[in-house]
Design an enzyme around this catalytic site. Structure first.
Site, PDB file in Angstrom:
ATOM      1  N   CYS A  20      -6.654   0.955   2.637  1.00 24.49           N
ATOM      2  CA  CYS A  20      -7.650   2.041   2.588  1.00 24.49           C
ATOM      3  C   CYS A  20      -7.442   2.985   1.420  1.00 24.49           C
ATOM      4  CB  CYS A  20      -7.628   2.842   3.884  1.00 24.49           C
ATOM      5  SG  CYS A  20      -8.217   1.894   5.277  1.00 24.49           S
ATOM      6  N   GLU A  35       0.859  -1.181   0.000  1.00 22.76           N
ATOM      7  CA  GLU A  35       0.000   0.000   0.000  1.00 22.76           C
ATOM      8  C   GLU A  35       0.893   1.227   0.000  1.00 22.76           C
ATOM      9  OE1 GLU A  35      -2.847   0.468   3.240  1.00 22.76           O
ATOM     10  OE2 GLU A  35      -3.805   2.072   2.093  1.00 22.76           O
ATOM     11  N   ASN A  82     -11.975  -3.095   0.062  1.00 26.50           N
ATOM     12  CA  ASN A  82     -10.862  -3.430   0.950  1.00 26.50           C
ATOM     13  C   ASN A  82     -11.373  -3.868   2.313  1.00 26.50           C
ATOM     14  OD1 ASN A  82      -8.320  -3.426   2.361  1.00 26.50           O
ATOM     15  ND2 ASN A  82      -8.826  -1.376   3.087  1.00 26.50           N
ATOM     16  N   GLU A  83     -11.749  -2.875   3.110  1.00 27.86           N
ATOM     17  CA  GLU A  83     -12.055  -3.167   4.514  1.00 27.86           C
ATOM     18  C   GLU A  83     -13.473  -2.693   4.805  1.00 27.86           C
ATOM     19  OE1 GLU A  83      -9.706  -1.070   7.591  1.00 27.86           O
ATOM     20  OE2 GLU A  83      -8.684  -2.990   7.801  1.00 27.86           O
TER      21      GLU A  83
HETATM   22  O1  AHR Z   1      -2.298  -1.295   6.767  1.00 29.33           O
HETATM   23  C1  AHR Z   1      -2.765  -0.028   7.092  1.00 29.33           C
HETATM   24  C2  AHR Z   1      -4.266   0.086   7.000  1.00 29.33           C
HETATM   25  O2  AHR Z   1      -4.875  -0.741   7.927  1.00 29.33           O
HETATM   26  C3  AHR Z   1      -4.870  -0.358   5.703  1.00 29.33           C
HETATM   27  O3  AHR Z   1      -4.836   0.639   4.748  1.00 29.33           O
HETATM   28  C4  AHR Z   1      -6.274  -0.695   6.058  1.00 29.33           C
HETATM   29  O4  AHR Z   1      -6.832  -1.637   5.205  1.00 29.33           O
HETATM   30  C5  AHR Z   1      -6.163  -1.121   7.499  1.00 29.33           C
HETATM   31  O5  AHR Z   1      -7.087  -0.476   8.278  1.00 29.33           O
END
Ligand code: AHR
Length: 663
Positions: free
Chosen positions: A250, A52, A382-383
């Site tokens: 994120c 990321e 993603n989340e």
């Molecule tokens: O790894 C850091 C962040 O943690 C990522 O962007 C997210 O997916 C998680 O909350």
């Protein structure tokens, strides 16, 4: 779980024997090693990497460009630039001045107009990404686009200066004609400097427009022009990752929908890629980094290419029409979801489509990769959590599988490893026959040790698991004092024995985040730390490496008295067979303050006499690696079995990998 257990703990009953070492008593565990009754293949994707663009991982990190804000696209377009000889950034009639012009018909909209009134005084300086790291004897490609507007500017002079302003290297470029033109020269640097600056001066007075002012090391991964930092990719390559997940995290979702990651804006000509602020620039009030943008020089083509270089499956994760639920939680209405779904379909075409007959396949070929990238996996969101996610996931799933039934879809279960949203997500995704579900856990070392058995009772007929983001936090999630110390790494090792033991249900795993710039990070802990010159591997990295490099091909059963070893008296174990290398590999983690002894009894497995042993331990649980020393790194030795017996002492707080040839 205490890692400070004393010798008293050995009075617990576990069908084992005791023997005396010189100063202490070491308990012996007899482990049976046998084939799994139902064969379990270790997926080639078992251990992968999560990339990321957080902590300056892309611009200022893996992407080797050394000039920050090279095309003046930041919201504050002077970011990274200074005119040190002028008193302010406003027009200065003693020397010259800089203004920003914007062409809204372009994706790379801005360029700098430089008016030089007094060529001896005017100076434009770029600070790089917290400095420009340059190496002794290395060569750097200096390039820029320039339009000679008026006056008599005859040359652009570039020089690198050190922290005290002393010149390191310089080069002049003769300006040839009026219209926009690209100019390239090379700077060779006679010494190493961590925080150099680039200074630009002009010969003559007049007006020029400049854009894409760039400085790149020639020494990049695979020597690609405008490529990736070699030392950082080398560390990834050494992991032998089974997959590369990109671009996050994120960052996929964006703080707002407008700021989500849009892969189409990251492909094609590098100079035309549209700049975007990095979500993490304002991620945490305690680590604000307003100078953190995304040039997308490292874009989706480069991610696919990197996956290919690493022999890793590419795993792109796409926005599902939901902005980060920790930020604005902005949602696309269901009736407006189509463009998002189309992005996913087009991405599959970009990766796999025919280079002659498909639009996106042709773009891939035009970018230099006629052969498909053979994409097999794609992530939707993603989340995300809650019913809004499930509703959107369904639309993606239907469209993707209607057109590409062979593509496996990764869905998400939210940010927590348990709780209401997690349970809800899993229940719904199971009902929808989801293929792979992404789980995230950032938790204490204690949690990781206690949860090594997390997957022992997972439903074997449900979706497969992608442990897509995990890392032990020494202080707490998003706490700036978190450390990549040996305790966190050891606890992850203990947990990973459980991931591997459940390889029938856990198909993919990755530590997160991957990279952090020592001067530009927002989130800690991270797997690999770097500055402008060097990088170092954390203890956590070496744990990942030992598991990944020794993942084997088939799971074996390793048991103590008919039970898997998953934290009893702080011992954890897993074992695999590698049918390609013809060996068995046993990984044992001891989180106890006392050494343990193990006897391994292979049942119906014939092994050779040579024992290859790799130890990973540390002077203390608080031990960390740093730029000068890696005190926590694996040590390997080979010995011969005594009397054909496989015995090993497992030191306190250690991970030991034992490898034996199968005969
Ligand atoms: O790894 C850091 C962040 O943690 C990522 O962007 C997210 O997916 C998680 O909350």
């Amino acid at each position: 779980m205490s890692t400070k257990n004393t010798i008293l703990s050995i009075t617990m009953s576990l069908g084992c024997t005791l023997f005396s070492a010189q100063h202490t008593t070491v308990r012996t565990y007899n482990l049976d090693l046998k084939e799994n009754p139902a064969p379990v293949t270790i997926q080639p994707t078992m251990y992968g990497i999560f990339f990321e663009d957080i902590n300056f991982a892309a611009d200022g990190g893996l992407y080797a460009e050394l000039i920050k804000n090279r095309s003046f696209e930041f919201d504050e377009p002077f970011t990274g630039w200074k005119q040190p000889n002028t008193k302010t950034l406003s027009p200065n009639l003693d020397s010259g001045f800089l203004t920003i012009y914007t062409d809204h018909s372009k994706s790379n909209k801005n360029y700098a107009r430089i008016t030089v009134l007094n060529n001896k005084n005017y100076l434009l300086e770029n600070e790089g990404f917290r400095g420009i790291g340059i190496h002794e004897g290395a060569k750097y490609d200096f390039s820029f686009d320039l339009e000679n507007v008026s006056g008599n500017i005859a040359a652009v002079n570039a020089r690198l200066v050190d922290e005290s302003g002393k010149e390191i290297a310089s080069v002049s470029t003769i300006i040839k004609q009026k219209g926009w033109q690209k100019y390239n020269t090379v700077l060779q640097t006679p010494r190493t400097v961590e925080k150099a600056k680039l200074q630009i001066t002009f010969t003559g007075n007049g007006i020029v427009n400049m854009d894409m002012i760039s400085l790149f090391p020639q020494d990049t991964w695979k020597n690609r022009k405008g490529g990736l930092r070699r030392d950082l990719v080398q560390k990834l390559d050494d992991l032998q990752p089974g997959f590369l997940r990109f671009p996050g995290g994120c960052i996929v979702e964006g703080r707002t929908l407008a700021e989500r990651y849009q892969w189409k804006k990251t492909v094609g000509n590098v100079a035309d890629r549209e700049y975007l602020i990095n979500k993490w620039s304002t991620g945490f009030p305690h680590r604000l980094t307003p100078d953190y943008g995304q040039s997308f020089g490292l874009g989706f083509f480069e991610y696919f290419q990197l996956s290919e270089d690493l022999g890793a499956e590419p795993v792109p994760i796409l926005s599902c029409g939901m902005a980060c639920q920790f930020n604005t939680a902005e949602l696309v209405k269901m009736e407006d979801l189509d463009p998002y779904v189309q992005d996913a379909l087009d991405l599959i075409e970009f990766a796999n489509g025919d280079s002659g007959t498909t639009k996106w396949g042709k773009l891939r070929a035009d970018m230099g990769h006629a052969k498909p990238f053979n994409l097999k996996l794609i992530g939707v969101g993603n989340e995300q959590w809650g019913p809004d996610y499930i509703e959107r996931y369904k639309v993606f799933e239907k469209a993707i599988h209607a057109k590409y039934p062979g593509i496996k879809i990764i869905s998400g279960s939210g940010p927590s490893p348990d709780g209401e949203f997690f349970e809800y997500g899993w229940k719904e995704l199971k009902q929808l026959n989801a293929q792979i579900v992404d789980e995230h856990y950032y938790n204490s070392p204690d949690w990781f040790m206690r949860n090594a058995g997390r997957y022992d009772h997972y439903d074997r007929s449900g979706p497969k698991v992608f442990a897509g983001e995990y890392a032990a936090q020494s202080v707490g999630v998003v706490k700036p004092d978190n450390k990549n110390n040996w305790l966190t790494a050891l606890s992850e090792a203990a947990f990973m024995t459980g991931l591997e033991r459940n390889a029938d249900v856990v198909h993919m795993t990755s530590y997160a985040p991957l990279f952090a710039h020592a001067d530009g990070w927002q989130w800690t802990p991270d797997l690999i730390w770097f500055n402008n010159l060097k990088s170092y591997a954390t203890p956590n990295y070496y744990v990942q490496k030992l598991f990944s490099n020794n993942k084997g091909t088939d799971l074996l059963k390793v048991e103590n008295e008919g039970k898997v070893l998953s934290g009893q008296e702080n011992l954890y174990a897993t074992a695999v067979k590698d049918t390609k290398k013809n060996e068995i590999i046993i990984k044992i983690v001891n989180t106890d303050a006392q050494a343990k002894k193990i006897n391994i009894n292979p049942i119906n497995l014939k092994v050779g006499k040579k024992l290859n042993r790799i130890d990973l331990s540390a002077p203390a649980l608080s031990s960390e690696n740093n730029f000068n020393t890696e005190s926590v790194m694996p040590k390997e030795e080979t010995s011969l079995l005594k009397n054909g017996k496989i015995t090993a002492e497992i030191p306190a707080n250690s991970l030991v990998v034992l490898k034996l040839e199968l005969i």
